[in-house]
Motif scaffolding. Structure first.
Motif, short mmCIF file in Angstrom:
data_model
loop_
_atom_site.label_atom_id
_atom_site.label_comp_id
_atom_site.label_asym_id
_atom_site.label_seq_id
_atom_site.Cartn_x
_atom_site.Cartn_y
_atom_site.Cartn_z
N ASN A 214 10.79 11.14 -16.84
CA ASN A 214 10.59 10.28 -18.01
C ASN A 214 9.67 9.09 -17.72
O ASN A 214 9.28 8.37 -18.63
CB ASN A 214 11.93 9.71 -18.49
CG ASN A 214 12.83 10.80 -19.02
OD1 ASN A 214 12.54 11.41 -20.03
ND2 ASN A 214 13.92 11.05 -18.32
N TRP A 215 9.31 8.87 -16.45
CA TRP A 215 8.52 7.71 -16.05
C TRP A 215 7.08 7.80 -16.55
O TRP A 215 6.50 8.87 -16.66
CB TRP A 215 8.51 7.59 -14.52
CG TRP A 215 7.67 6.44 -14.04
CD1 TRP A 215 8.06 5.14 -13.95
CD2 TRP A 215 6.31 6.49 -13.64
NE1 TRP A 215 7.01 4.37 -13.49
CE2 TRP A 215 5.92 5.18 -13.30
CE3 TRP A 215 5.37 7.50 -13.53
CZ2 TRP A 215 4.65 4.86 -12.85
CZ3 TRP A 215 4.09 7.19 -13.08
CH2 TRP A 215 3.76 5.88 -12.74
N SER A 216 6.50 6.63 -16.85
CA SER A 216 5.07 6.52 -17.12
C SER A 216 4.62 5.12 -16.75
O SER A 216 5.40 4.17 -16.77
CB SER A 216 4.76 6.81 -18.59
OG SER A 216 5.34 5.82 -19.41
N ALA A 217 3.35 5.00 -16.42
CA ALA A 217 2.80 3.69 -16.04
C ALA A 217 2.53 2.82 -17.25
O ALA A 217 2.49 1.61 -17.15
CB ALA A 217 1.51 3.89 -15.24
N THR A 218 2.34 3.44 -18.39
CA THR A 218 2.09 2.70 -19.63
C THR A 218 3.27 2.91 -20.57
O THR A 218 4.15 3.74 -20.30
CB THR A 218 0.80 3.20 -20.31
OG1 THR A 218 0.94 4.57 -20.62
CG2 THR A 218 -0.41 2.98 -19.41
N VAL A 219 3.27 2.21 -21.67
CA VAL A 219 4.33 2.41 -22.66
C VAL A 219 4.09 3.75 -23.32
O VAL A 219 3.05 3.97 -23.96
CB VAL A 219 4.36 1.26 -23.69
CG1 VAL A 219 5.45 1.51 -24.71
CG2 VAL A 219 4.57 -0.08 -23.00
N ALA B 6 0.84 -1.20 0.00
CA ALA B 6 0.00 0.00 0.00
C ALA B 6 0.87 1.26 0.00
O ALA B 6 0.58 2.22 -0.72
CB ALA B 6 -0.94 -0.01 1.20
N ALA B 7 1.95 1.25 0.78
CA ALA B 7 2.87 2.39 0.81
C ALA B 7 3.53 2.56 -0.55
O ALA B 7 3.68 3.69 -1.05
CB ALA B 7 3.92 2.20 1.90
N TRP B 8 3.93 1.45 -1.17
CA TRP B 8 4.54 1.51 -2.50
C TRP B 8 3.55 2.10 -3.50
O TRP B 8 3.90 2.98 -4.30
CB TRP B 8 4.98 0.11 -2.94
CG TRP B 8 5.42 0.08 -4.36
CD1 TRP B 8 6.64 0.43 -4.86
CD2 TRP B 8 4.63 -0.30 -5.50
NE1 TRP B 8 6.66 0.27 -6.23
CE2 TRP B 8 5.44 -0.17 -6.63
CE3 TRP B 8 3.32 -0.75 -5.64
CZ2 TRP B 8 4.98 -0.45 -7.92
CZ3 TRP B 8 2.86 -1.03 -6.92
CH2 TRP B 8 3.68 -0.89 -8.03
N LEU B 9 2.30 1.63 -3.46
CA LEU B 9 1.28 2.11 -4.39
C LEU B 9 1.02 3.60 -4.19
O LEU B 9 0.89 4.36 -5.17
CB LEU B 9 -0.01 1.31 -4.20
CG LEU B 9 -1.11 1.52 -5.23
CD1 LEU B 9 -0.64 1.16 -6.64
CD2 LEU B 9 -2.32 0.68 -4.86
N LEU B 10 0.97 4.05 -2.96
CA LEU B 10 0.79 5.48 -2.68
C LEU B 10 1.95 6.28 -3.23
O LEU B 10 1.75 7.32 -3.89
CB LEU B 10 0.64 5.70 -1.17
CG LEU B 10 0.48 7.16 -0.73
CD1 LEU B 10 -0.81 7.75 -1.30
CD2 LEU B 10 0.50 7.27 0.79
N TRP C 275 3.90 5.44 -5.68
CA TRP C 275 3.81 5.36 -7.14
C TRP C 275 2.81 6.37 -7.68
O TRP C 275 3.05 7.04 -8.67
CB TRP C 275 3.41 3.94 -7.55
CG TRP C 275 4.27 3.38 -8.63
CD1 TRP C 275 3.86 3.00 -9.88
CD2 TRP C 275 5.67 3.10 -8.59
NE1 TRP C 275 4.92 2.53 -10.60
CE2 TRP C 275 6.04 2.57 -9.83
CE3 TRP C 275 6.64 3.24 -7.61
CZ2 TRP C 275 7.34 2.18 -10.13
CZ3 TRP C 275 7.93 2.87 -7.90
CH2 TRP C 275 8.26 2.35 -9.14
N PHE C 276 1.67 6.47 -7.01
CA PHE C 276 0.63 7.40 -7.43
C PHE C 276 1.09 8.85 -7.29
O PHE C 276 0.98 9.65 -8.21
CB PHE C 276 -0.66 7.16 -6.63
CG PHE C 276 -1.76 8.11 -6.96
CD1 PHE C 276 -2.48 7.97 -8.14
CD2 PHE C 276 -2.08 9.15 -6.10
CE1 PHE C 276 -3.50 8.86 -8.45
CE2 PHE C 276 -3.09 10.04 -6.40
CZ PHE C 276 -3.80 9.90 -7.59
N VAL C 277 1.62 9.19 -6.13
CA VAL C 277 2.03 10.57 -5.87
C VAL C 277 3.19 10.98 -6.78
O VAL C 277 3.22 12.09 -7.31
CB VAL C 277 2.41 10.75 -4.38
CG1 VAL C 277 3.10 12.09 -4.13
CG2 VAL C 277 1.17 10.61 -3.51
N SER C 278 4.13 10.07 -7.01
CA SER C 278 5.30 10.42 -7.83
C SER C 278 4.98 10.52 -9.31
O SER C 278 5.81 10.98 -10.09
CB SER C 278 6.43 9.41 -7.60
OG SER C 278 6.06 8.13 -8.07
N ALA C 279 3.78 10.13 -9.71
CA ALA C 279 3.38 10.24 -11.12
C ALA C 279 3.11 11.69 -11.52
O ALA C 279 3.18 12.02 -12.70
CB ALA C 279 2.15 9.37 -11.39
#
Length: 192
Positions: free
Chosen positions: A101-106, A14-18, A20-24
């Motif tokens: 440069n990060w993205s969740a999708t290609v 859950a901490a990782w997911l949070l 990941w979401f915030v850093s997007a």
């Protein structure tokens, strides 16, 4: 899975997911985005894998997946917890190295840069490496067959996604990316 270990595992993810979401927020704008159909090919196995991993009740017809593949021993749970922490930490380090440069999708970003520092010195897809290591650790904590199936599903989704990403990266960076591929393995240093 014992309650304390299960709770700790859930809190770590859950901490990782949070994170990941915030850093997007604050990533570069997309210049090229994946199609929905292609996205589903790698997202569906990922979602199924995580759903299987965190489902508390056996799915109809698949009850055997909730049977133990490991003997009940605290040592496996502690090892799994360590691997989970190492994997999530490695994925977060890779996320930081990618920066905007990060993205969740290609995607290719506007002004996309080829990142070969940090964990990208050792593997081309360290986020996937870290998540897979974390999932393996989680499977050890759970000790049930569903953990291994979840790991296999997510690995299959990542393998398709990384192959797809690399086509785009070769198109964008040409010989520089081909040279990077020649010297740096995809997921496991020196092996794969």
């Amino acid at each position: 899975m014992s309650l304390p270990f299960g709770t700790v595992v859930s809190l770590i993810w859950a901490a990782w997911l949070l994170y990941w979401f915030v850093s997007a927020f604050g990533t570069k704008r997309a210049a090229r985005v994946d199609s929905l159909g292609t996205m589903l090919v790698y997202r569906v196995p990922l979602l199924l894998g995580f759903a299987l991993l965190f489902s508390n009740l056996p799915w109809a017809g698949l009850e055997w997946l909730w049977r133990a593949f490991l003997p009940a021993a605290m040592g496996w749970a502690w090892l799994g917890l360590l691997l989970l922490l190492l994997g999530v930490g490695f994925a977060c380090w890779a996320r930081v190295a990618l920066g905007r440069n990060w993205s969740a999708t290609v995607q290719l970003k506007q002004g996309h840069e080829l990142v070969v520092v940090g964990p990208y010195r050792w593997v081309r897809h360290p986020i996937y490496t870290g998540i897979l290591l974390g999932l393996f650790g989680t499977a050890l904590v759970i000790g049930e067959w569903r953990g291994l199936l979840a790991l296999a599903l997510v690995a299959a989704g990542f393998w398709f996604k990384l192959r797809h990403e690399e086509v785009w990266m070769r198109e964008r960076f040409g010989a520089a990316y081909v040279d990077y591929m020649r010297h740096t393995k995809a997921l496991i240093p020196g092996i794969v």
